[in-house]
Design an enzyme around this catalytic site. Structure first.
Site, PDB file in Angstrom:
ATOM      1  N   ASN A   1       0.555  -1.386  -0.154  1.00 34.57           N
ATOM      2  CA  ASN A   1       0.146   0.137   0.002  1.00 34.57           C
ATOM      3  C   ASN A   1       0.482   1.126   0.135  1.00 34.57           C
ATOM      4  OD1 ASN A   1      -0.424  -1.758   2.669  1.00 34.57           O
ATOM      5  ND2 ASN A   1      -1.059   0.859   3.447  1.00 34.57           N
ATOM      6  N   ASP A   2       0.785   2.656   1.069  1.00 39.64           N
ATOM      7  CA  ASP A   2       1.473   3.465   1.025  1.00 39.64           C
ATOM      8  C   ASP A   2       2.649   3.250   0.477  1.00 39.64           C
ATOM      9  OD1 ASP A   2      -0.893   3.483   2.548  1.00 39.64           O
ATOM     10  OD2 ASP A   2      -0.234   4.446   4.291  1.00 39.64           O
ATOM     11  N   PRO A   3       3.230   4.207  -0.580  1.00 39.73           N
ATOM     12  CA  PRO A   3       4.744   5.108  -0.448  1.00 39.73           C
ATOM     13  C   PRO A   3       5.631   5.191   0.644  1.00 39.73           C
ATOM     14  CG  PRO A   3       3.600   6.175  -1.871  1.00 39.73           C
ATOM     15  CD  PRO A   3       2.669   5.153  -1.401  1.00 39.73           C
TER      16      PRO A   3
END
Length: 596
Positions: free
Chosen positions: A74-76
């Site tokens: 998911n998130d960078p």
């Protein structure tokens, strides 16, 4: 050796009790929460090893977007450029294609297009991050010392901020990181704070007093806020008695980002250096499952962000991207003096599909981001390095699209393509009137109007990933409206017929932008097609839309089509159309952690 996969089983939550709907005898595992995209709770559990992935694993896997070889992402987190190498850290589950057991994945690149996967930089191995090594940032301290600050969750799911340093700064890939002995360095222990809504610290910046600042997403007395902290050494932090900015009409802000921009200048600004006169600041927050932002000034005397325009209704806040895009993170790239941003694009099929594929989630193409000349909105464009993947260029000039025309763009791979097209309006007199209420829900208007409903000017644009009989296709298009003395352009990405499968999210995404058609009659569109990921940039990057699509046509090589079209009453000229087949990039090819 293949990692064990994890099954996702829907569960029924009754008060504090969790009841599984079905639990095979081999299932044992912890409860995982939602994935940030609105999908439900699941039981994380081990499945039999060596299960063969379905054809969808390769059919929908992108060719040049950033994603790990397998499993959930998911998130960078903490992208940076350091000693000639780009680093991308990301939220990653080593154990399966579902949300849970989150560590910091780590990949490196010299060109932002091809990536080598390394061993995870941070894993869940201390009391302050045993529940997860959540999102964070990297700041380069004086003397070229990178430092990670990230959110960790303890066994009770309380959130706090932690620090990590490179074990060996002479290692060009910074493969090993050491956590600080005094972690966590920051806890939500002041009155009015919520200990389970305190996460995602920003990159640090230096204030006029020489002290470091950073913001953390949180809740303060029921308000959503970018909480502000100060430090002399980046290790010991003190909460400022007011937030950087707060709002009482929105949910908790995740993944805040705060950076300086110069109007009309696409050069990036380094927050650890002096900010030039005339610069503005952008405050980005992830809320309501999308990334929104405000443009304003950083008041040095008040140590606070002041928006140029205070808009109470968050439906009217500007967006980084109007599609499937969340938790974006930017960084200053000193290599080319620019600011780069990218976000997480979740899957929009189903958790069972993710399990069958063996992977879930990707990051958008890295984008250069800067402030428009009028100082009102951010513009974005794919980084130039992505063009190195272009091959087999085709060009068309002087096309004319009348009402009902469909022009096929041949001789490029319709599964993996980069298409740039300019639409020139022969007349702007026939624009339909604009209703300001449409700004509250442009997606609804895209769905009601559609690409097949004629307007005065538009719809015109592209039809992509189209099957032979058009049973499956995705439309990316514009409509032009007249609003008093200005023109408003609606850009849509309509996925409602993108696939024959019924079990998918298939919305019609959309966003408006102002355009001076009296001065410039040409509206540009660039669309990057990469199997299940489609990114479109309208009006020079004024509106960006990321879409996830799962057409059956991807199973049959050479069967998809791309068209330019016009269904509006006014003739549209195409002075230039260029398209390229996009080569497959080397992205995190699975060779084990000792690949380099």
């Amino acid at each position: 050796m293949a990692q064990a996969w994890a099954f996702l089983l829907p569960v029924l939550v009754l008060g504090s009790y969790v009841t599984s709907l079905f639990l095979p005898t081999y299932i044992t595992g912890p409860l995982c929460g939602g994935d940030g995209g609105g999908r439900s709770l699941f039981l994380c559990a081990q499945a039999p090893k060596d299960q063969d992935p379905s054809p969808a694993s390769t059919m929908y896997k992108t060719a040049f977007h950033f994603q790990p070889a397998k499993n959930w992402m998911n998130d960078p987190s903490g992208p940076m450029y350091f000693n000639g190498i780009y680093h991308e850290f990301y939220q990653y589950n080593l154990n399966g294609p579902i949300f849970g057991d989150i560590v910091w994945g780590h990949s490196v690149s010299t060109d932002l297009a091809n990536w080598i996967g390394l061993e995870p930089a941070l894993v869940r191995d201390t009391p302050s991050d045993i529940d997860g090594c959540w999102t964070g940032s990297v700041t380069i301290l004086p003397g070229g010392k990178p430092i990670i600050i990230y959110t960790g969750g303890d066994i009770d799911q309380n959130q706090a901020q932690n620090i990590a340093f490179p074990k060996n700064r002479s290692d060009p890939y910074l493969r090993e990181w050491i956590k600080a002995d005094n972690n966590p360095v920051l806890r939500p222990d002041e009155p009015g704070m919520n200990s389970i809504e305190f996460r995602d610290p920003t990159t640090g910046w230096i204030g006029p007093d020489g002290l470091w600042r950073m913001a953390v997403g949180g809740e303060l007395n029921g308000y959503s806020a970018a909480l502000l902290y100060k430090s002399e050494d980046f290790l010991n932090w003190t909460k400022v008695d007011h937030p950087l900015y707060s709002h009482n009409g929105s949910n908790m802000w995740e993944c805040p980002d705060f950076f300086a921009v110069l109007p009309g200048n696409n050069a990036g600004l380094d927050l650890s250096a002096a900010i030039p006169q005339g610069a503005k600041h952008a405050l980005k927050m992830s809320v309501d499952s999308v990334d929104k932002y405000m443009i304003g000034v950083y008041d040095l005397h008040r140590d606070a962000f002041v928006p140029d325009n205070v808009v109470d209704d968050r439906r009217l806040w500007l967006r980084i991207d109007y599609g499937t895009f969340y938790a974006s993170k930017s960084f200053f790239d000193p290599n080319k003096n620019r600011r780069i941003i990218w976000g997480w694009s979740r899957e929009t099929d189903s958790p069972s599909d993710d399990l069958a594929k063996g992977w879930a989630g990707l990051h958008t193409i890295p984008r250069t981001i800067w402030l428009a000349g009028d100082g009102k909105q951010l513009l974005q464009w794919p980084v130039e390095e992505i063009e190195s993947l272009r091959t087999n260029e085709i060009n068309h000039q002087g096309l004319e699209l009348n009402k009902g025309d469909l022009f096929e763009i041949k001789e490029v791979d319709a599964f993996q393509a980069d298409v740039e097209i300019g639409f020139e309006l022969a007349s702007i007199d026939d624009a339909d009137p604009f209703d300001p209420s449409w700004l509250l829900d442009p997606e609804k208007h895209c769905g009601e109007a559609g690409a097949s409903v004629p307007g005065g000017i538009g719809p015109f644009g592209l039809v992509i990933l189209a099957s032979d009989n058009m049973d499956e296709h995705t439309e990316v298009y514009f409509r032009v409206y007249k609003s008093q003395e200005k023109y408003m352009v609606l850009m849509c990405s309509d996925l409602r017929r993108s696939s024959l499968r019924p079990d998918l999210e298939k919305p019609a995404y959309g966003g408006f932008f102002e355009f001076d058609l009296e001065k410039e009659r040409k509206i540009s569109l660039r669309t990057l097609i990469d199997r299940s990921a489609v990114e479109s940039f309208g009006g020079g990057g004024r509106v960006c839309i990321t879409s996830r699509v799962y057409p059956a046509v991807l199973a049959d090589v050479g069967s998809a089509h791309i068209y330019a079209f016009n269904n509006g009453g006014a003739t549209v000229r195409v002075p230039q159309l260029s398209a390229w087949t996009m080569r497959k990039a080397q992205v995190n090819v699975e060779k084990g952690w000792s690949a380099i």
